[in-house]
Motif scaffolding. Structure first.
Motif: not given
Lengths: 115, 110
Positions: A22-26
């Motif tokens: 998984s990858c998340s970005q703000t």
């Protein structure tokens, strides 16, 4: 700080057992990328999303899939990992194609081991 | 068909001296050229870029040179500092994606 976060940092999976990274970005960037980097080799682009539009590289194996349910998250699914899929997987983001000039923002990567 | 080549897998330089990292490419359609720096257990971080219409770009201790006729890109770091020890990747923008070289491991010796 705005950033790109990849989970987990290290993943061990069994040969043939599906695995999801998984990858998340703000950063609220609309483009997200997945790169595969094997030891001492160049990072290789697997695919990218421009908003919801999926762009697959021609030589990316069918064993690799991706999902982007919203702007913040992107997943890499490996349906049947083989020993040759052991690598570092890097997620990156950019705003439009400004990333061309200012560079992509990379996560710290997930190192995948296949046993 | 490797479009980007960093022929030196490693480079060792004394602190305070100049570090020169090199990269060769084959595709003339690249628009932008970039350098990334990578520490162990971290993702690559953007360092400096140059447009294909320029031949030099400078940012503090870092200068990138582009020789289009030779299809050659170089990064100069002067003076080199211990914190510069890392793997450096050149990358080229074409067809809306970045193509990376294999990387050069730079070690700065005190």
């Amino acid at each position: 700080d705005a950033m790109v976060i990849q989970n987990p940092r290290y993943q061990v999976t069994q040969f043939g057992k599906p695995v999801t990274l998984s990858c998340s970005q703000t950063l609220n960037h609309n483009v997200m990328y997945w790169y595969q980097q094997k030891s001492s080799q160049a990072p290789k682009l697997l695919f990218h999303y421009y908003d919801k539009d999926f762009n697959n590289e021609a030589d990316t194996p069918d064993n690799f899939q991706s999902r982007r349910p919203n702007t913040s998250f992107c997943f890499l699914d490996i349906r049947s990992p083989g020993l040759g899929d052991a690598a570092m997987y890097l997620c990156a983001t950019s705003r439009e194609w400004q990333g061309v000039v200012n560079g992509y923002t990379f996560g710290s990567g997930t190192r995948l081991t296949v046993v | 068909d490797q479009q980007v080549k960093q022929n030196s897998p490693s480079l060792s330089v004394q602190e305070g001296r100049i570090s020169i990292l090199n990269c060769d490419y084959t595709n003339s359609m690249f628009d932008y050229f970039l350098w990334y720096k990578k520490y162990p257990a971290e993702g690559p971080t953007f360092l400096i870029s140059i447009s294909s219409i320029k031949d030099k770009n400078e940012d503090g201790r870092f200068t990138v040179f582009l020789n289009k006729s030779a299809k050659h890109l170089s990064l100069h770091i002067v003076p080199s500092q211990p914190g510069d020890s890392a793997v450096y990747f050149c990358a080229f923008q074409g067809a809306q994606k970045l193509v990376f070289g294999q990387g050069t491991r730079l070690t700065i010796n005190p």
